[in-house]
Design a protein around this motif. Structure first.
Motif: not given
Length: 247
Positions: A81-84, A117-126, A146-156
């Motif tokens: 995501d270096r273009r972001y 993370f110290d920044g965004k991942i693919f343009g979003k806070y994660a 294991s379960v991640a209820p909202n992985a990378y904040r992608r509503d997944a």
């Protein structure tokens, strides 16, 4: 607990953690432990968090006599995501858990890990959290869900299942392997298996070298950077190397 055994558990956690969830050190008395690791890549459940390039990681943890443990890990990251603007370069993983002996051979473990993370991942806070339940047989076999209820904040909400095995070949040489199944269709458009196998050579009391082969079984994934908002590099048929110094 003998410091050599503590270090071996730590290296096992790092080497298996290259491909999946790191085991947390466990011991019968209060212990501090820390490690600095240099890796050829940072693989997490079959995908790279560093675009297939070398990096450094560090972590420190503590476990008390009652079985409570906690710590923090820090790692370099570099997604595609270096273009972001404001892309993340550092991942911080604080964790807290409890290890409970069931009998002489079996113990269970409950923990939560944060991915910050110290920044965004693919343009979003994660930033997100993941919850783990593990069952261990002696020091050589482990199973984790294991379960991640909202992985990378992608509503997944994603689930992950892992089995890990290790055995000493010689006094200073250890074989270990792991098999995982990642239910990440809502995040990566596919559920898939991933696995690894390798050896750890304990060069000195506080220095180890790990050589490992990893692979991923994919059915539908394509390297199309426009098909999804989150598309890390899924890795197959890859060799990894890491060097760990611990105390």
């Amino acid at each position: 607990m003998d410091s050599d055994k503590i270090f071996r558990k730590g290296v096992f956690a790092i080497s298996i953690g290259i491909f999946g969830v790191s085991s947390v050190l466990t011991c019968a008395q209060a212990e501090w432990h820390g490690e600095l690791t240099f890796l050829s890549d940072y693989l997490h459940r079959g995908y790279s968090k560093n675009r297939g390039t070398p990096l450094a990681q560090a972590h420190i943890d503590y476990q008390d006599a009652m079985g409570w443990f906690g710590g923090v890990g820090v790692s370099q990251v570099s997604f595609d995501d270096r273009r972001y603007k404001n892309h993340a370069d550092v991942e911080i993983k604080p964790y807290l858990g409890w290890s409970l002996p069931l009998n002489r051979d079996w113990r269970t473990e409950f923990s939560v890990t944060g991915y910050l993370f110290d920044g965004k991942i693919f343009g979003k806070y994660a930033d997100y959290a993941e919850f783990y339940t593990s069952l261990h047989y002696q020091d050589w076999l482990s199973g984790t869900v294991s379960v991640a209820p909202n992985a990378y904040r992608r509503d997944a909400t994603v689930m992950n299942y892992e089995l890990k095995y290790r055995r000493d070949i010689l006094d200073n040489l250890q074989f270990s392997t792991g098999l995982g199944y990642y239910q990440a269709n809502k995040l990566l458009d596919e559920d898939y298996f991933y696995w690894n196998a390798g050896v750890s050579w304990f060069i000195t009391r506080n220095l180890a070298l790990d050589l490992r082969y990893t692979d991923v079984h994919l059915d539908n994934h394509h390297e199309d950077t426009h098909h999804h908002e989150f598309y890390p590099r899924l890795q197959d048929n890859k060799f990894l190397i890491s060097v760990t110094a611990g105390f």
